[in-house]
Design a protein around this motif. Structure first.
Motif, PDB file in Angstrom:
ATOM      1  N   PRO A  14      95.889  -3.592  40.689  1.00  0.00           N
ATOM      2  CA  PRO A  14      95.210  -2.517  42.188  1.00  0.00           C
ATOM      3  C   PRO A  14      95.472  -1.705  42.309  1.00  0.00           C
ATOM      4  CG  PRO A  14      97.398  -3.115  42.646  1.00  0.00           C
ATOM      5  CD  PRO A  14      97.514  -3.764  41.402  1.00  0.00           C
ATOM      6  N   ALA A  15      94.203  -1.074  42.824  1.00  0.00           N
ATOM      7  CA  ALA A  15      94.394  -0.096  43.360  1.00  0.00           C
ATOM      8  C   ALA A  15      95.575   0.942  43.702  1.00  0.00           C
ATOM      9  CB  ALA A  15      92.754   1.011  43.909  1.00  0.00           C
ATOM     10  N   ALA A  16      95.526   1.821  44.171  1.00  0.00           N
ATOM     11  CA  ALA A  16      96.952   2.798  44.473  1.00  0.00           C
ATOM     12  C   ALA A  16      96.497   2.692  46.329  1.00  0.00           C
ATOM     13  CB  ALA A  16      96.215   4.015  44.015  1.00  0.00           C
ATOM     14  N   ASN A  17      98.397   2.041  46.595  1.00  0.00           N
ATOM     15  CA  ASN A  17      98.464   1.645  47.857  1.00  0.00           C
ATOM     16  C   ASN A  17      97.183   0.375  49.345  1.00  0.00           C
ATOM     17  OD1 ASN A  17      99.655   4.395  48.273  1.00  0.00           O
ATOM     18  ND2 ASN A  17      97.907   5.182  49.058  1.00  0.00           N
ATOM     19  N   TYR A  18      96.541  -0.033  47.680  1.00  0.00           N
ATOM     20  CA  TYR A  18      95.966  -1.335  48.555  1.00  0.00           C
ATOM     21  C   TYR A  18      96.899  -2.629  48.024  1.00  0.00           C
ATOM     22  CZ  TYR A  18      91.801   0.307  49.246  1.00  0.00           C
ATOM     23  OH  TYR A  18      90.487   0.939  49.836  1.00  0.00           O
ATOM     24  N   LEU A  19      97.633  -3.027  49.580  1.00  0.00           N
ATOM     25  CA  LEU A  19      97.971  -4.768  49.595  1.00  0.00           C
ATOM     26  C   LEU A  19      97.575  -5.458  48.596  1.00  0.00           C
ATOM     27  CD1 LEU A  19      99.504  -3.231  51.826  1.00  0.00           C
ATOM     28  CD2 LEU A  19     100.144  -5.460  52.610  1.00  0.00           C
ATOM     29  N   ILE A  20      98.022  -6.499  47.962  1.00  0.00           N
ATOM     30  CA  ILE A  20      97.405  -7.287  46.774  1.00  0.00           C
ATOM     31  C   ILE A  20      97.494  -8.902  47.472  1.00  0.00           C
ATOM     32  CG2 ILE A  20      98.294  -6.041  44.384  1.00  0.00           C
ATOM     33  CD1 ILE A  20      99.983  -8.240  44.212  1.00  0.00           C
ATOM     34  N   PHE A  21      96.678  -9.893  47.137  1.00  0.00           N
ATOM     35  CA  PHE A  21      96.140 -11.240  47.754  1.00  0.00           C
ATOM     36  C   PHE A  21      96.087 -11.588  46.515  1.00  0.00           C
ATOM     37  CE2 PHE A  21      92.017  -9.774  47.333  1.00  0.00           C
ATOM     38  CZ  PHE A  21      91.706 -10.959  47.405  1.00  0.00           C
ATOM     39  N   TRP A  22      96.233 -13.698  46.320  1.00  0.00           N
ATOM     40  CA  TRP A  22      96.414 -14.182  44.994  1.00  0.00           C
ATOM     41  C   TRP A  22      94.733 -15.119  45.387  1.00  0.00           C
ATOM     42  CZ3 TRP A  22      97.391 -15.263  40.558  1.00  0.00           C
ATOM     43  CH2 TRP A  22      96.844 -16.460  40.472  1.00  0.00           C
ATOM     44  N   ASP A  23      94.024 -14.944  44.832  1.00  0.00           N
ATOM     45  CA  ASP A  23      92.510 -15.357  44.792  1.00  0.00           C
ATOM     46  C   ASP A  23      92.454 -16.693  44.444  1.00  0.00           C
ATOM     47  OD1 ASP A  23      92.397 -15.254  42.007  1.00  0.00           O
ATOM     48  OD2 ASP A  23      90.494 -14.432  42.615  1.00  0.00           O
ATOM     49  N   GLY A  24      93.819 -17.141  43.871  1.00  0.00           N
ATOM     50  CA  GLY A  24      93.644 -18.820  42.965  1.00  0.00           C
ATOM     51  C   GLY A  24      93.730 -18.344  41.918  1.00  0.00           C
ATOM     52  N   GLN A  25      93.000 -17.256  40.985  1.00  0.00           N
ATOM     53  CA  GLN A  25      93.002 -17.009  39.200  1.00  0.00           C
ATOM     54  C   GLN A  25      94.107 -15.797  39.604  1.00  0.00           C
ATOM     55  OE1 GLN A  25      91.476 -18.839  36.956  1.00  0.00           O
ATOM     56  NE2 GLN A  25      91.355 -20.100  38.384  1.00  0.00           N
ATOM     57  N   ASN A  26      93.960 -14.568  39.730  1.00  0.00           N
ATOM     58  CA  ASN A  26      94.163 -13.340  39.890  1.00  0.00           C
ATOM     59  C   ASN A  26      94.919 -12.851  41.055  1.00  0.00           C
ATOM     60  OD1 ASN A  26      93.336 -12.773  37.013  1.00  0.00           O
ATOM     61  ND2 ASN A  26      91.770 -13.588  37.637  1.00  0.00           N
ATOM     62  N   PHE A  27      96.004 -11.536  41.415  1.00  0.00           N
ATOM     63  CA  PHE A  27      95.501 -11.220  41.866  1.00  0.00           C
ATOM     64  C   PHE A  27      95.109  -9.682  41.895  1.00  0.00           C
ATOM     65  CE2 PHE A  27     100.068 -12.759  41.314  1.00  0.00           C
ATOM     66  CZ  PHE A  27     100.675 -13.801  42.297  1.00  0.00           C
ATOM     67  N   LYS A  28      94.134  -9.634  43.477  1.00  0.00           N
ATOM     68  CA  LYS A  28      93.381  -8.637  43.428  1.00  0.00           C
ATOM     69  C   LYS A  28      94.414  -7.858  44.611  1.00  0.00           C
ATOM     70  CE  LYS A  28      89.731 -11.327  41.066  1.00  0.00           C
ATOM     71  NZ  LYS A  28      88.267 -11.733  41.976  1.00  0.00           N
ATOM     72  N   GLU A  29      93.639  -6.773  45.059  1.00  0.00           N
ATOM     73  CA  GLU A  29      93.793  -5.645  45.622  1.00  0.00           C
ATOM     74  C   GLU A  29      92.694  -6.647  46.850  1.00  0.00           C
ATOM     75  OE1 GLU A  29      89.985  -2.221  45.049  1.00  0.00           O
ATOM     76  OE2 GLU A  29      92.318  -1.938  44.168  1.00  0.00           O
ATOM     77  N   SER A  30      93.943  -6.366  48.570  1.00  0.00           N
ATOM     78  CA  SER A  30      93.139  -7.093  49.186  1.00  0.00           C
ATOM     79  C   SER A  30      92.266  -5.601  50.654  1.00  0.00           C
ATOM     80  CB  SER A  30      93.598  -7.240  50.672  1.00  0.00           C
ATOM     81  OG  SER A  30      94.316  -6.080  50.616  1.00  0.00           O
ATOM     82  N   ASN A  31      91.601  -6.021  51.030  1.00  0.00           N
ATOM     83  CA  ASN A  31      91.586  -4.848  52.178  1.00  0.00           C
ATOM     84  C   ASN A  31      92.134  -4.565  52.856  1.00  0.00           C
ATOM     85  OD1 ASN A  31      91.649  -6.826  54.246  1.00  0.00           O
ATOM     86  ND2 ASN A  31      90.328  -6.419  55.179  1.00  0.00           N
ATOM     87  N   MET A  32      93.815  -4.423  53.156  1.00  0.00           N
ATOM     88  CA  MET A  32      95.024  -3.428  53.711  1.00  0.00           C
ATOM     89  C   MET A  32      95.748  -2.521  52.975  1.00  0.00           C
ATOM     90  SD  MET A  32      96.929  -7.454  54.866  1.00  0.00           S
ATOM     91  CE  MET A  32      97.512  -5.973  56.335  1.00  0.00           C
ATOM     92  N   TYR A  33      95.538  -1.026  54.186  1.00  0.00           N
ATOM     93  CA  TYR A  33      95.856   0.173  52.782  1.00  0.00           C
ATOM     94  C   TYR A  33      96.832   0.605  53.542  1.00  0.00           C
ATOM     95  CZ  TYR A  33      94.390   4.461  50.843  1.00  0.00           C
ATOM     96  OH  TYR A  33      94.911   5.218  49.769  1.00  0.00           O
ATOM     97  N   HIS A  34      97.754   0.754  52.975  1.00  0.00           N
ATOM     98  CA  HIS A  34      99.417   1.141  53.478  1.00  0.00           C
ATOM     99  C   HIS A  34      99.096   2.847  53.363  1.00  0.00           C
ATOM    100  CE1 HIS A  34     103.308   0.744  55.502  1.00  0.00           C
ATOM    101  NE2 HIS A  34     104.090   1.996  53.895  1.00  0.00           N
ATOM    102  N   ASN A  35      99.493   3.884  54.190  1.00  0.00           N
ATOM    103  CA  ASN A  35      99.621   5.046  54.549  1.00  0.00           C
ATOM    104  C   ASN A  35      99.770   5.763  55.244  1.00  0.00           C
ATOM    105  OD1 ASN A  35      98.400   7.704  53.392  1.00  0.00           O
ATOM    106  ND2 ASN A  35      96.473   7.865  54.776  1.00  0.00           N
ATOM    107  N   ALA A  36     101.035   6.942  54.595  1.00  0.00           N
ATOM    108  CA  ALA A  36     102.175   7.223  55.686  1.00  0.00           C
ATOM    109  C   ALA A  36     102.566   6.383  56.976  1.00  0.00           C
ATOM    110  CB  ALA A  36     101.398   8.270  56.082  1.00  0.00           C
ATOM    111  N   GLY A  37     103.135   5.642  56.149  1.00  0.00           N
ATOM    112  CA  GLY A  37     103.737   4.509  57.390  1.00  0.00           C
ATOM    113  C   GLY A  37     102.484   3.391  58.134  1.00  0.00           C
ATOM    114  N   LYS A  38     101.785   3.920  57.931  1.00  0.00           N
ATOM    115  CA  LYS A  38     101.093   3.098  58.874  1.00  0.00           C
ATOM    116  C   LYS A  38      99.925   2.281  57.871  1.00  0.00           C
ATOM    117  CE  LYS A  38     100.779   6.307  62.609  1.00  0.00           C
ATOM    118  NZ  LYS A  38     101.065   7.932  61.800  1.00  0.00           N
ATOM    119  N   THR A  39      99.538   0.908  58.405  1.00  0.00           N
ATOM    120  CA  THR A  39      98.575  -0.066  57.512  1.00  0.00           C
ATOM    121  C   THR A  39      97.118  -0.140  58.361  1.00  0.00           C
ATOM    122  OG1 THR A  39     100.725  -0.857  57.274  1.00  0.00           O
ATOM    123  CG2 THR A  39      99.093  -2.002  57.103  1.00  0.00           C
ATOM    124  N   GLY A  40      96.008   0.423  57.475  1.00  0.00           N
ATOM    125  CA  GLY A  40      94.910  -0.549  57.325  1.00  0.00           C
ATOM    126  C   GLY A  40      94.475  -1.245  57.604  1.00  0.00           C
TER     127      GLY A  40
END
Length: 672
Positions: A249-275
């Motif tokens: 996944p791209a840096a700082n993105y949390l991953i999720f499982w789509d049934g086939q692969n582990f992909k980056e989600s729309n959750m982003y971790h930055n400086a101790g905060k999560t968006g």
């Protein structure tokens, strides 16, 4: 002195009557059972005792080791000579020991053979090194000392021989020489010079193939090849061979499982905060969108940030763009009532003017006034008007007093203030007693201009008198009871109409026990049965403590009236009462008073101050009791019906975690 037996018998022959002296002489001739017989009067006793040995001499003889030493053997045989020893051997049938007898160590003497334990320590057990087939176990070869594997660092035999002094090895030991590619050449040292090639026998085991190792191929088949490139992977499928899928996944993105692969989600971790849906979150959790949940749990929070919902002081609040906070209301009666009670009188009047539906449009009707008599003095008197449609608009209503028989509009006197009830069945009117003329009877006039115009004059009246049937409160006596007997005078002080309570741990240790009564008092009968009366108290309640958020405060005191025939006990038996309490309320210790019934609508809580003073008025007319509770500018009125028995004053106090005190005084009491 004894009398011969024949003489005594002659005194008691048939027909004889012994004299007093003869009777006495007869009995004194015999020994009484309680008399001890002297040793010198026992025949031959001294001579027999002389034949006995002295006990001290006998005991000394018993412990003397040398007694009879010439005729008896000692336990340790130390007094036996060679002739005695030989005689013992002959009797016991014991001859001289043979010269070839085996002996073992006994801790003092050294024997000439080993015991079994000594043998086990010096020699190895056959069963530990030989299998069921009688052959030496391979795993025990080195332990037997038959051979040893010597691993060296030199990569050739010649180099090893040149450096053999660096190793300790003996005949039949194996020498393992690495070839630099992970394999070893094995040689057996057969003795002789360690620098001669012929002293080392090659085993021929230099390049071992997979087929030469039993089971190795099957073990390798169970293993998987690793990915050919560097990275993070997971095994997507085994199949005929493993399929590695990249986790990248791209840096700082949390991953999720789509049934086939582990992909980056729309959750982003930055400086101790999560968006979520945003890459520059400004809060611990920052969402770019709506939130839906069955429930949200709030912690206490006093922040004043713009556009924020918080929980503070047991209420939810919302802030606007500027951070200005407003309390959110619940959808229930209690909260709505609490909101109205929090408003100032002017605010209430403004709302009432706009919302006339709050007030009655029906015809006013007053059918009774309590009390029917008041004293002409400068004391605020409270009158209870009972009837129908009395929930009038204070902004458009006036209440006045008019002498009985006077024409409407003449000699009317304004009241001090009035308060209608929400149900329209009662109204409280206050007036200074000296604003009305003594020895005069008054009606009450109620006038309204909105929602309808009407004037109502009561048929009931109030008598204003100079003197009333007052109760001498200075003569009141009290009964007292304490949790610990003997503490009654420590915790209570009474003096007629003055009475007070001060908690003391000697009576009961402070604890969170709001249902445990620790003290109670009861007065004499104040008012007889079937009498109408008026009684007024002033009460002060104070508590002490650290007032920390973690403190627990919960205590109750019940001040009221009790039937005089009910015995004093550690309980609350009053049928009408004021309840004093202290408890934790939000972020502060709060004192409160309830008007007989514990509910939000009958509670006065002045805030964070731990000291509270109150005025209490209780009136009885017939079987109707009216009770006024005033704290500061707030007044609660309650009307209940009960018995008409003779009544006394009672005070019952429960235990709590901190010291507290109650001071009360009877302002006045009278019958009417």
């Amino acid at each position: 002195m004894s009398t011969p037996i024949n003489t005594i018998l002659s005194w008691f022959e048939t027909g004889d009557f012994p004299t007093q002296e003869q009777f006495a002489a007869s009995w004194t001739s015999f020994r009484h059972k309680d008399e001890s017989i002297p040793m010198d009067q026992v025949e031959n006793l001294n001579s027999k005792l002389q034949e006995k040995v002295d006990k001290t001499v006998y005991n000394t003889h018993l412990i003397n080791e040398d007694a009879h030493i010439t005729t008896l053997a000692k336990l340790n045989a130390s007094n036996l000579n060679d002739a005695n020893v030989q005689a013992w051997k002959t009797i016991l049938g014991v001859g001289d020991l043979p010269a070839n007898i085996a002996t073992v160590d006994d801790g003092v003497n050294s024997g000439n053979v080993y015991t079994k334990d000594q043998s086990d320590e010096n020699y190895m057990q056959n069963a530990d090194f030989v299998g069921a087939d009688g052959k030496i176990l391979a795993s025990m070869i080195e332990a037997l000392g038959l051979t040893e594997l010597i691993s060296v660092t030199e990569t050739s035999l010649s180099a090893f021989m040149a450096n053999n002094v660096a190793y300790q090895y003996e005949k039949n030991d194996f020498i393992a020489i690495p070839n630099g590619s992970g394999n070893y050449a094995l040689y057996i040292y057969n003795g002789g010079s360690k620098t001669v090639v012929s002293s080392y026998l090659p085993t021929g085991l230099t390049n071992i193939t997979i087929a030469m190792v039993e089971g190795l191929q099957a073990a390798l088949n169970a293993k998987m090849d690793k990915p050919s490139t560097l990275g993070n992977f997971f095994i997507r499928s085994l199949g005929p061979g493993p399929i590695y899928a990249s986790i990248n996944p791209a840096a700082n993105y949390l991953i999720f499982w789509d049934g086939q692969n582990f992909k980056e989600s729309n959750m982003y971790h930055n400086a101790g905060k999560t968006g979520i849906g945003i890459t520059d979150p400004t809060e611990l959790l920052h969402l770019d969108g709506r939130v839906r949940s069955k429930a949200v749990v709030f912690d206490e929070n006093t922040e004043l940030l713009p556009n924020q919902i918080t929980l503070w002081n047991r209420r939810f609040h919302g802030t606007d763009l500027t951070g200005n906070r407003r309390m959110l209301m619940y959808r229930d009666y209690e909260d709505y009532l609490a909101l109205i009670q929090s408003l100032s009188p002017i605010q209430k009047e403004n709302i009432a003017t706009v919302w006339n539906g709050q007030y009655s449009n029906g015809s006013l009707n007053v059918y009774s006034i309590t009390p029917t008599v008041i004293k002409n003095d400068h004391v605020v008197r409270y009158l209870v008007l009972q009837g129908l449609n009395l929930n009038v608009n204070p902004a458009t209503t006036s209440v006045k007093f008019i002498p009985v028989g006077s024409a409407i509009g003449t000699t009317e006197v304004d009241c001090l203030g009035f308060q209608p009830s929400a149900d329209g069945k009662s109204m409280i009117v206050s007036v200074y007693g000296d604003t009305l003329t003594a020895n005069t009877q008054y009606n009450v006039i109620i006038r309204t201009t909105s929602p309808v115009v009407q004037t109502h004059r009561t048929t009931s009246n109030i008598n204003v008198v100079t003197n009333i049937d007052s109760i001498d409160v200075s003569a009141i006596n009290w009964q007292r009871i304490a949790y610990t007997s003997g503490q009654e005078n420590t915790i209570f002080t009474t003096n007629g109409g003055l009475f007070s309570y001060s908690s003391n741990p000697a009576n009961k240790a402070y604890a969170y026990e709001p249902n445990i009564f620790v003290a109670a008092i009861k007065s004499d009968t104040i008012f007889p049965a079937n009498s109408n009366f008026y009684i007024e108290f002033n009460v002060g309640l104070s508590i002490s403590g650290n007032q920390a958020i973690s403190d627990v405060f919960d205590f109750y005191a019940y001040l009221g009236l009790v039937q005089s025939n009910i015995p004093l006990a550690l309980s609350d038996n009053s049928f009408i009462r004021i309840i004093n309490s202290c408890f934790r309320s939000g972020a502060y210790i709060s004192t409160a008073m309830w008007n007989n019934i514990i509910s939000n609508s009958t509670k006065i809580e002045p805030g964070s101050t731990p000291v509270m003073n109150a005025n209490i008025v209780i009136m009885r007319q017939g079987n109707v009791y009216t009770q006024f509770l005033t704290v500061g500018g707030a007044t609660i009125v309650q009307t209940v019906t009960s018995n008409t028995d003779a009544v006394s004053i009672s005070l019952a106090v429960t235990n709590g975690t901190t010291p507290k005190s109650i001071n009360a005084s009877i302002v006045q009491a009278f019958k009417f």
